[in-house]
Design a protein around this motif. Structure first.
Motif, mmCIF file in Angstrom:
data_model
loop_
_atom_site.group_PDB
_atom_site.id
_atom_site.type_symbol
_atom_site.label_atom_id
_atom_site.label_comp_id
_atom_site.label_asym_id
_atom_site.label_seq_id
_atom_site.Cartn_x
_atom_site.Cartn_y
_atom_site.Cartn_z
ATOM 1 N N ASN A 278 0.793 -1.235 0.000
ATOM 2 C CA ASN A 278 0.000 0.000 0.000
ATOM 3 C C ASN A 278 0.823 1.281 0.000
ATOM 4 O O ASN A 278 0.295 2.349 0.292
ATOM 5 N N VAL A 279 2.109 1.189 -0.326
ATOM 6 C CA VAL A 279 2.966 2.368 -0.473
ATOM 7 C C VAL A 279 3.241 2.561 -1.961
ATOM 8 O O VAL A 279 3.700 1.630 -2.633
ATOM 9 N N LEU A 280 2.956 3.764 -2.484
ATOM 10 C CA LEU A 280 3.224 4.065 -3.884
ATOM 11 C C LEU A 280 4.731 4.093 -4.111
ATOM 12 O O LEU A 280 5.446 4.875 -3.492
ATOM 13 N N TYR A 281 5.203 3.216 -4.982
ATOM 14 C CA TYR A 281 6.637 3.168 -5.296
ATOM 15 C C TYR A 281 6.975 3.983 -6.531
ATOM 16 O O TYR A 281 8.040 4.576 -6.601
ATOM 17 N N PHE A 282 6.101 4.030 -7.509
ATOM 18 C CA PHE A 282 6.326 4.889 -8.665
ATOM 19 C C PHE A 282 5.076 5.004 -9.523
ATOM 20 O O PHE A 282 4.169 4.194 -9.433
ATOM 21 N N THR A 283 5.097 6.041 -10.344
ATOM 22 C CA THR A 283 4.083 6.285 -11.361
ATOM 23 C C THR A 283 4.793 6.304 -12.703
ATOM 24 O O THR A 283 5.877 6.874 -12.828
ATOM 25 N N HIS A 284 4.177 5.675 -13.685
ATOM 26 C CA HIS A 284 4.775 5.580 -15.021
ATOM 27 C C HIS A 284 3.735 5.999 -16.050
ATOM 28 O O HIS A 284 2.564 5.653 -15.935
#
Length: 109
Positions: free
Chosen positions: A86-92
């Motif tokens: 539930n932790v955002l690691y990246f957006t692509h």
């Protein structure tokens, strides 16, 4: 969820266009994959009918190969968000993203 065990990369595939195949290598198929690799990295990649691309990578803080990790992907028309526990690691984002509707599991050794 992904239990890694330290010897394989495991995760999910999505936006799959499979041409009716059941085992996915690089030819005759396109998809994104999001997985945890054997050294503790969150990894987003893409296979596009024979062309393999690394999209994003981030080390998982405090990675332990004996832990279980929950992976989640949110994809819309403009971007892909990848989460570990539930932790955002990246957006692509891409100008021409894959549009397949299939999904599945990735388990490698």
């Amino acid at each position: 969820m992904c239990t890694n065990g330290g010897t394989a990369d495991n995760g999910i595939i999505f936006s799959l266009t499979s041409n009716e195949t059941h085992s996915y290598w690089e030819s005759d198929v396109s998809y994104y994959f999001f997985f945890i690799n054997f050294s503790g990295g969150a990894y987003l990649g893409k296979v596009d009918y024979g062309s393999w691309t690394a999209c994003q990578y981030a080390a998982i803080n405090g990675y332990n190969p004996n832990n279980t990790y929950t992976l989640k992907v949110e994809k819309d028309d403009t971007s892909i968000n990848c989460y570990v526990n539930n932790v955002l690691y990246f957006t692509h984002a891409e100008d021409f993203p894959l549009e397949g509707t299939g999904y599945g599991l990735r388990a490698g050794g």
